[in-house]
Design a protein around this motif. Structure first.
Motif, PDB file in Angstrom:
ATOM      1  N   ARG A 198     -52.846 -12.581  63.317  1.00 32.11           N
ATOM      2  CA  ARG A 198     -51.719 -11.651  63.459  1.00 32.11           C
ATOM      3  C   ARG A 198     -50.547 -12.304  64.183  1.00 32.11           C
ATOM      4  O   ARG A 198     -50.715 -12.983  65.198  1.00 32.11           O
ATOM      5  N   LEU A 199     -49.361 -12.050  63.641  1.00 36.33           N
ATOM      6  CA  LEU A 199     -48.102 -12.459  64.263  1.00 36.33           C
ATOM      7  C   LEU A 199     -47.371 -11.227  64.758  1.00 36.33           C
ATOM      8  O   LEU A 199     -47.143 -10.287  63.994  1.00 36.33           O
ATOM      9  N   ASP A 200     -47.026 -11.223  66.025  1.00 35.44           N
ATOM     10  CA  ASP A 200     -46.228 -10.158  66.630  1.00 35.44           C
ATOM     11  C   ASP A 200     -44.805 -10.686  66.785  1.00 35.44           C
ATOM     12  O   ASP A 200     -44.545 -11.594  67.580  1.00 35.44           O
ATOM     13  N   LEU A 201     -43.877 -10.134  66.003  1.00 33.46           N
ATOM     14  CA  LEU A 201     -42.482 -10.582  66.023  1.00 33.46           C
ATOM     15  C   LEU A 201     -41.686  -9.976  67.176  1.00 33.46           C
ATOM     16  O   LEU A 201     -40.493 -10.249  67.316  1.00 33.46           O
ATOM     17  N   LEU A 202     -42.327  -9.107  67.961  1.00 34.10           N
ATOM     18  CA  LEU A 202     -41.766  -8.490  69.166  1.00 34.10           C
ATOM     19  C   LEU A 202     -40.775  -7.373  68.869  1.00 34.10           C
ATOM     20  O   LEU A 202     -40.476  -6.560  69.741  1.00 34.10           O
ATOM     21  N   LYS A 203     -40.273  -7.316  67.657  1.00 35.94           N
ATOM     22  CA  LYS A 203     -39.458  -6.191  67.199  1.00 35.94           C
ATOM     23  C   LYS A 203     -39.549  -6.153  65.675  1.00 35.94           C
ATOM     24  O   LYS A 203     -39.911  -7.167  65.046  1.00 35.94           O
ATOM     25  N   PRO A 204     -39.241  -5.031  65.055  1.00 36.84           N
ATOM     26  CA  PRO A 204     -39.349  -4.954  63.587  1.00 36.84           C
ATOM     27  C   PRO A 204     -38.281  -5.798  62.886  1.00 36.84           C
ATOM     28  O   PRO A 204     -37.141  -5.885  63.326  1.00 36.84           O
ATOM     29  N   TYR A 205     -38.693  -6.414  61.801  1.00 34.17           N
ATOM     30  CA  TYR A 205     -37.801  -7.146  60.907  1.00 34.17           C
ATOM     31  C   TYR A 205     -38.051  -6.685  59.474  1.00 34.17           C
ATOM     32  O   TYR A 205     -39.149  -6.231  59.140  1.00 34.17           O
ATOM     33  N   LYS A 206     -37.052  -6.854  58.622  1.00 37.98           N
ATOM     34  CA  LYS A 206     -37.243  -6.683  57.192  1.00 37.98           C
ATOM     35  C   LYS A 206     -37.634  -8.050  56.625  1.00 37.98           C
ATOM     36  O   LYS A 206     -36.824  -8.979  56.630  1.00 37.98           O
ATOM     37  N   ALA A 259     -43.443 -12.615  47.855  1.00 37.02           N
ATOM     38  CA  ALA A 259     -42.277 -11.752  48.046  1.00 37.02           C
ATOM     39  C   ALA A 259     -42.709 -10.418  48.629  1.00 37.02           C
ATOM     40  O   ALA A 259     -43.579  -9.738  48.080  1.00 37.02           O
ATOM     41  N   CYS A 260     -42.100 -10.060  49.759  1.00 33.08           N
ATOM     42  CA  CYS A 260     -42.402  -8.777  50.402  1.00 33.08           C
ATOM     43  C   CYS A 260     -41.227  -7.815  50.307  1.00 33.08           C
ATOM     44  O   CYS A 260     -41.317  -6.661  50.764  1.00 33.08           O
ATOM     45  N   ASN A 261     -40.115  -8.278  49.737  1.00 31.57           N
ATOM     46  CA  ASN A 261     -39.008  -7.397  49.325  1.00 31.57           C
ATOM     47  C   ASN A 261     -38.483  -6.498  50.441  1.00 31.57           C
ATOM     48  O   ASN A 261     -38.229  -5.316  50.239  1.00 31.57           O
ATOM     49  N   GLY A 262     -38.353  -7.076  51.632  1.00 26.11           N
ATOM     50  CA  GLY A 262     -37.746  -6.330  52.728  1.00 26.11           C
ATOM     51  C   GLY A 262     -38.667  -5.348  53.418  1.00 26.11           C
ATOM     52  O   GLY A 262     -38.190  -4.453  54.137  1.00 26.11           O
ATOM     53  N   MET A 263     -39.988  -5.489  53.246  1.00 28.34           N
ATOM     54  CA  MET A 263     -40.916  -4.630  53.997  1.00 28.34           C
ATOM     55  C   MET A 263     -40.622  -4.765  55.485  1.00 28.34           C
ATOM     56  O   MET A 263     -40.407  -5.864  55.992  1.00 28.34           O
ATOM     57  N   GLU A 264     -40.627  -3.651  56.185  1.00 27.45           N
ATOM     58  CA  GLU A 264     -40.249  -3.669  57.591  1.00 27.45           C
ATOM     59  C   GLU A 264     -41.477  -3.604  58.484  1.00 27.45           C
ATOM     60  O   GLU A 264     -42.385  -2.802  58.261  1.00 27.45           O
TER      61      GLU A 264
END
Length: 292
Positions: A198-206, A259-264
Motif C-alpha cells: 500500500r502507498l499512502d499519498l497523504l492526500k487524495p489525488y486523481k 489506465a485508472c482514468n482519474g480515479m481519486e
C-alpha cells in the motif's frame, strides 16, 4: 507550446559542460540568441576534450518533441559532426548514458537544424561528441516539449502485509526500475495469503496511470491476478477500495502501465487476492497531470 517550454528553459534551466573554452560558458547556448559568429559572444564551447559534452537540466521531466541546434558559422562547422542528443533522467556518465534521440551527421555553417525526439521523456538533455577529442561548440539549443506527468508515488509512505528479507516496501518507490531481485530495488512480501502493498499519498489525488515493473530474474508469473485498488478507505488495509485494474500478466522485467482514468484516492493498493503468494514489486509509479 514552444514559447512556454523555452521560457522555462531560459529562466529555470541549469546548464553545464565538460569544460569551458575562454568565456564561452554553457549558458550562452540558451540565451535566446542564434548569433553564430563565435566573436559575437553567444556560443558555448568546451576545450578540446575527449568526449566533450553539454547538458541542460530542465529541473522537471518533460516529453521532448524536438531539439534545435544552431552551429557555428565563422569556423569549423564540421566539429559538430557525429554529436549525439541524449535525453533521460539519469546522471550516469554525466547524463551521457541516457537514451539517444539523434546523431548529428552534419549541420551547415551558421544553420539551425531541428531533430525530432517524438516525446522522449527526460529531465536532462545532453549533447555529446563520443569517441574523439574535439571542441563542442553550440551557438543555440532550443527545445520544444511539454511537461510530463508527475510521479506522485515518491511523495508517499508505504507499507506491506509482510517483508521478505530486506525487500522493504520503500524499494518499490525508489525511482529505480532495476528488476533483478539481487540488485536490492524490489519490494517483496513473504508467502502470504492475500499479500498486499500500500502507498499512502497523504492526500487524495486523481490518478491517471499506475505503472508496475515486474521482477526479471525469477517468477514473473507471481504477479498474475494482482489487483490495483484506489480510494480513501483503510477498510481491509485499503484493499476494499474501488478497483482500477486486474493484472493478467507482466513480462519478466517489463514495466506495464494501467489506465485508472482519474480515479481519486489517497491510498493505492496492490493485492493478490485469493491465494498464497509472494508479492514482488520492483517499481510502482503513479502519475497525475503536471502543469506549467
Amino acid at each position: 507550446m514552444v514559447f512556454g517550454v523555452l521560457l522555462i528553459i531560459l529562466i529555470l534551466g541549469q546548464v553545464a559542460q565538460s569544460s569551458t573554452y575562454g568565456n564561452a560558458k554553457p549558458e550562452n547556448a540558451i540565451d535566446g540568441n542564434r548569433a553564430s559568429n563565435y566573436n559575437q559572444g553567444s556560443c558555448a564551447c568546451t576545450n578540446n576534450n575527449l568526449n566533450p559534452w553539454w547538458r541542460l537540466d530542465l529541473l522537471k521531466t518533460y516529453k521532448i518533441n524536438t531539439v534545435t541546434i544552431t552551429n557555428r558559422q565563422d569556423c569549423c562547422p564540421e566539429r559538430i559532426n557525429g554529436a549525439e542528443i541524449r535525453i533521460g533522467n539519469s546522471l550516469n556518465d554525466n547524463g551521457n548514458a541516457n537514451p539517444r534521440c539523434a546523431v548529428i551527421s552534419s549541420i551547415a555553417a551558421g544553420a539551425s537544424q531541428t531533430f525530432a525526439c517524438n516525446g522522449m521523456e527526460g529531465r536532462y538533455i545532453n549533447i555529446v561528441i563520443p569517441g574523439r577529442t574535439e571542441y563542442l561548440t553550440l551557438c543555440e539549443v532550443e527545445v520544444d516539449g511539454t511537461l510530463s506527468e508527475t510521479n506522485v508515488a515518491r511523495l508517499g509512505q508505504v507499507s506491506q502485509s509482510s517483508t521478505y528479507g530486506n525487500a522493504k516496501p520503500e524499494n518499490a518507490i525508489d525511482g529505480n526500475r532495476a528488476s533483478n531481485y539481487n540488485q536490492g530495488s524490489c519490494a517483496c512480501t513473504n508467502n502470504n495469503l492475500n499479500p498486499w502493498w500500500r502507498l499512502d499519498l497523504l492526500k487524495p489525488y486523481k490518478i491517471n496511470t499506475v505503472t508496475i515493473t515486474n521482477r526479471q530474474d525469477c517468477c514473473p508469473e507471481r504477479i498474475n491476478g494482482a489487483e490495483i485498488r484506489i480510494g480513501n478507505s483503510l477498510n481491509d488495509n485499503g484493499n476494499a477500495n474501488p478497483r482500477c485494474a486486474v493484472i493478467s500478466s507482466i513480462a519478466a522485467g517489463a514495466s506495464q502501465t494501467f489506465a485508472c482514468n482519474g480515479m481519486e484516492g489517497r491510498y493505492i493498493n496492490i493485492i493478490i487476492p485469493g491465494r498464497t503468494e509472494y508479492l514482488t514489486l520492483c517499481e510502482v509509479e503513479n502519475r497525475i497531470p503536471d502543469t506549467l
